[in-house]
Design a protein around this motif. Structure first.
Motif, PDB file in Angstrom:
ATOM      1  N   GLY A  36      19.272   7.582   5.954  1.00 16.86           N
ATOM      2  CA  GLY A  36      19.092   6.691   7.105  1.00 16.86           C
ATOM      3  C   GLY A  36      18.186   5.513   6.780  1.00 16.86           C
ATOM      4  O   GLY A  36      18.460   4.381   7.194  1.00 16.86           O
ATOM      5  N   ALA A  37      17.121   5.764   6.032  1.00 17.23           N
ATOM      6  CA  ALA A  37      16.196   4.692   5.671  1.00 17.23           C
ATOM      7  C   ALA A  37      16.867   3.684   4.736  1.00 17.23           C
ATOM      8  O   ALA A  37      16.731   2.467   4.921  1.00 17.23           O
ATOM      9  CB  ALA A  37      14.937   5.281   5.026  1.00 17.23           C
ATOM     10  N   TYR A  38      17.606   4.176   3.741  1.00 14.77           N
ATOM     11  CA  TYR A  38      18.304   3.259   2.829  1.00 14.77           C
ATOM     12  C   TYR A  38      19.386   2.474   3.566  1.00 14.77           C
ATOM     13  O   TYR A  38      19.564   1.275   3.320  1.00 14.77           O
ATOM     14  CB  TYR A  38      18.933   4.020   1.657  1.00 14.77           C
ATOM     15  CG  TYR A  38      17.937   4.639   0.717  1.00 14.77           C
ATOM     16  CD1 TYR A  38      16.818   3.941   0.262  1.00 14.77           C
ATOM     17  CD2 TYR A  38      18.104   5.944   0.261  1.00 14.77           C
ATOM     18  CE1 TYR A  38      15.909   4.523  -0.606  1.00 14.77           C
ATOM     19  CE2 TYR A  38      17.198   6.526  -0.617  1.00 14.77           C
ATOM     20  CZ  TYR A  38      16.103   5.809  -1.044  1.00 14.77           C
ATOM     21  OH  TYR A  38      15.211   6.374  -1.912  1.00 14.77           O
ATOM     22  N   THR A  39      20.080   3.137   4.469  1.00 13.03           N
ATOM     23  CA  THR A  39      21.122   2.458   5.243  1.00 13.03           C
ATOM     24  C   THR A  39      20.524   1.333   6.078  1.00 13.03           C
ATOM     25  O   THR A  39      21.089   0.236   6.160  1.00 13.03           O
ATOM     26  CB  THR A  39      21.870   3.472   6.129  1.00 13.03           C
ATOM     27  OG1 THR A  39      22.477   4.460   5.281  1.00 13.03           O
ATOM     28  CG2 THR A  39      22.937   2.797   6.972  1.00 13.03           C
ATOM     29  N   ASP A  43       2.340   4.888   6.052  1.00 14.23           N
ATOM     30  CA  ASP A  43       2.244   3.436   5.847  1.00 14.23           C
ATOM     31  C   ASP A  43       3.569   2.756   6.172  1.00 14.23           C
ATOM     32  O   ASP A  43       3.592   1.689   6.798  1.00 14.23           O
ATOM     33  CB  ASP A  43       1.854   3.115   4.401  1.00 14.23           C
ATOM     34  CG  ASP A  43       0.431   3.507   4.052  1.00 14.23           C
ATOM     35  OD1 ASP A  43      -0.395   3.695   4.971  1.00 14.23           O
ATOM     36  OD2 ASP A  43       0.139   3.612   2.833  1.00 14.23           O
ATOM     37  N   CYS A  44       4.663   3.379   5.760  1.00 10.36           N
ATOM     38  CA  CYS A  44       5.983   2.796   6.030  1.00 10.36           C
ATOM     39  C   CYS A  44       6.271   2.739   7.525  1.00 10.36           C
ATOM     40  O   CYS A  44       6.745   1.717   8.032  1.00 10.36           O
ATOM     41  CB  CYS A  44       7.076   3.581   5.309  1.00 10.36           C
ATOM     42  SG  CYS A  44       7.109   3.339   3.532  1.00 10.36           S
ATOM     43  N   HIS A  45       5.978   3.828   8.222  1.00 11.61           N
ATOM     44  CA  HIS A  45       6.213   3.829   9.668  1.00 11.61           C
ATOM     45  C   HIS A  45       5.374   2.758  10.366  1.00 11.61           C
ATOM     46  O   HIS A  45       5.863   2.070  11.268  1.00 11.61           O
ATOM     47  CB  HIS A  45       5.938   5.217  10.260  1.00 11.61           C
ATOM     48  CG  HIS A  45       7.004   6.215   9.970  1.00 11.61           C
ATOM     49  ND1 HIS A  45       8.315   6.060  10.363  1.00 11.61           N
ATOM     50  CD2 HIS A  45       6.963   7.398   9.314  1.00 11.61           C
ATOM     51  CE1 HIS A  45       9.035   7.086   9.961  1.00 11.61           C
ATOM     52  NE2 HIS A  45       8.240   7.922   9.320  1.00 11.61           N
ATOM     53  N   LEU A  68      10.285   4.012   2.351  1.00 10.18           N
ATOM     54  CA  LEU A  68      10.369   5.207   3.196  1.00 10.18           C
ATOM     55  C   LEU A  68      11.465   6.135   2.673  1.00 10.18           C
ATOM     56  O   LEU A  68      11.272   7.348   2.553  1.00 10.18           O
ATOM     57  CB  LEU A  68      10.632   4.812   4.651  1.00 10.18           C
ATOM     58  CG  LEU A  68      10.811   5.963   5.644  1.00 10.18           C
ATOM     59  CD1 LEU A  68       9.565   6.846   5.689  1.00 10.18           C
ATOM     60  CD2 LEU A  68      11.135   5.402   7.028  1.00 10.18           C
ATOM     61  N   GLY A  69      12.607   5.564   2.345  1.00  9.67           N
ATOM     62  CA  GLY A  69      13.692   6.355   1.781  1.00  9.67           C
ATOM     63  C   GLY A  69      13.281   7.040   0.489  1.00  9.67           C
ATOM     64  O   GLY A  69      13.573   8.217   0.268  1.00  9.67           O
ATOM     65  N   ASP A  70      12.564   6.314  -0.371  1.00  9.65           N
ATOM     66  CA  ASP A  70      12.103   6.900  -1.629  1.00  9.65           C
ATOM     67  C   ASP A  70      11.180   8.087  -1.380  1.00  9.65           C
ATOM     68  O   ASP A  70      11.288   9.126  -2.036  1.00  9.65           O
ATOM     69  CB  ASP A  70      11.360   5.859  -2.473  1.00  9.65           C
ATOM     70  CG  ASP A  70      12.240   4.721  -2.956  1.00  9.65           C
ATOM     71  OD1 ASP A  70      13.487   4.823  -2.873  1.00  9.65           O
ATOM     72  OD2 ASP A  70      11.681   3.706  -3.420  1.00  9.65           O
ATOM     73  N   GLN A 100       0.838  -1.196   0.000  1.00  9.94           N
ATOM     74  CA  GLN A 100       0.000   0.000   0.000  1.00  9.94           C
ATOM     75  C   GLN A 100       0.876   1.250   0.000  1.00  9.94           C
ATOM     76  O   GLN A 100       0.586   2.223  -0.695  1.00  9.94           O
ATOM     77  CB  GLN A 100      -0.926  -0.004   1.208  1.00  9.94           C
ATOM     78  CG  GLN A 100      -1.838   1.211   1.301  1.00  9.94           C
ATOM     79  CD  GLN A 100      -2.763   1.118   2.494  1.00  9.94           C
ATOM     80  OE1 GLN A 100      -3.402   0.110   2.717  1.00  9.94           O
ATOM     81  NE2 GLN A 100      -2.822   2.193   3.276  1.00  9.94           N
ATOM     82  N   ALA A 101       1.945   1.234   0.775  1.00  9.93           N
ATOM     83  CA  ALA A 101       2.874   2.364   0.816  1.00  9.93           C
ATOM     84  C   ALA A 101       3.479   2.593  -0.565  1.00  9.93           C
ATOM     85  O   ALA A 101       3.579   3.732  -1.029  1.00  9.93           O
ATOM     86  CB  ALA A 101       3.975   2.114   1.848  1.00  9.93           C
ATOM     87  N   SER A 102       3.860   1.514  -1.224  1.00  5.67           N
ATOM     88  CA  SER A 102       4.430   1.613  -2.563  1.00  5.67           C
ATOM     89  C   SER A 102       3.423   2.203  -3.549  1.00  5.67           C
ATOM     90  O   SER A 102       3.766   3.070  -4.363  1.00  5.67           O
ATOM     91  CB  SER A 102       4.891   0.235  -3.034  1.00  5.67           C
ATOM     92  OG  SER A 102       5.472   0.317  -4.312  1.00  5.67           O
ATOM     93  N   ALA A 103       2.180   1.756  -3.452  1.00  4.69           N
ATOM     94  CA  ALA A 103       1.130   2.275  -4.330  1.00  4.69           C
ATOM     95  C   ALA A 103       0.882   3.755  -4.052  1.00  4.69           C
ATOM     96  O   ALA A 103       0.728   4.556  -4.986  1.00  4.69           O
ATOM     97  CB  ALA A 103      -0.149   1.469  -4.148  1.00  4.69           C
ATOM     98  N   ASN A 104       0.843   4.129  -2.782  1.00  5.47           N
ATOM     99  CA  ASN A 104       0.649   5.539  -2.433  1.00  5.47           C
ATOM    100  C   ASN A 104       1.791   6.395  -2.972  1.00  5.47           C
ATOM    101  O   ASN A 104       1.560   7.493  -3.491  1.00  5.47           O
ATOM    102  CB  ASN A 104       0.505   5.718  -0.918  1.00  5.47           C
ATOM    103  CG  ASN A 104      -0.891   5.398  -0.436  1.00  5.47           C
ATOM    104  OD1 ASN A 104      -1.860   5.542  -1.171  1.00  5.47           O
ATOM    105  ND2 ASN A 104      -1.002   4.964   0.805  1.00  5.47           N
ATOM    106  N   LEU A 105       2.995   5.896  -2.859  1.00  2.92           N
ATOM    107  CA  LEU A 105       4.142   6.636  -3.365  1.00  2.92           C
ATOM    108  C   LEU A 105       4.026   6.817  -4.878  1.00  2.92           C
ATOM    109  O   LEU A 105       4.248   7.902  -5.398  1.00  2.92           O
ATOM    110  CB  LEU A 105       5.443   5.917  -2.999  1.00  2.92           C
ATOM    111  CG  LEU A 105       6.737   6.598  -3.432  1.00  2.92           C
ATOM    112  CD1 LEU A 105       6.868   7.989  -2.811  1.00  2.92           C
ATOM    113  CD2 LEU A 105       7.932   5.732  -3.056  1.00  2.92           C
TER     114      LEU A 105
END
Length: 120
Positions: free
Chosen positions: A59-62, A26-28, A44-46, A10-15
């Motif tokens: 930080g999210a990608y790491t 959604d990511c959190h 989240l990083g995206d 869902q987070a991916s779709a929202n993005l």
């Protein structure tokens, strides 16, 4: 499919729809349910990167890479942050690592070409 994975999708779709605030929320929520889901940290990083929040996105990608060091897309996106910060050698390193993991990752191949062109 677990609830966390569904929420991550869902987070991916929202993005993808440009609903950045919803994607971040959604990511959190996904991360609170399943903190070891690298895809949630990458999305989240995206979302953060799209807002220009480079340090938070980094930080999210790491975190995604701590969970899965072979997550080529997260590595390439980390390279994008370094590129935007003018850290060209670090960007090249990230893109090369991403290509090593996934030789067919076109975005990383394209990006490394841009960095090398910028360096002259």
């Amino acid at each position: 499919m677990s609830a966390a994975r569904g929420l991550c999708q869902q987070a991916s779709a929202n993005l993808a729809q440009g609903k950045i605030t919803e994607a971040i929320a959604d990511c959190h929520q996904t991360i609170s349910m399943q903190p070891d889901l690298p895809e949630a940290h990458k999305i989240l990083g995206d979302a953060l990167l799209s807002q220009g929040k480079l340090n938070e996105a980094q930080g999210a990608y790491t975190k995604a890479l701590e969970i899965n060091p072979n997550f080529a897309e997260a590595r390439a996106n980390l390279g994008t942050i370094f590129y935007q910060q003018g850290k060209l050698n670090k960007a090249i390193d990230c893109y090369q690592q991403a290509i090593k993991v996934n030789p067919n990752l076109a975005i990383a191949q394209w990006a490394i070409g841009n960095v090398l062109a910028r360096k002259g």
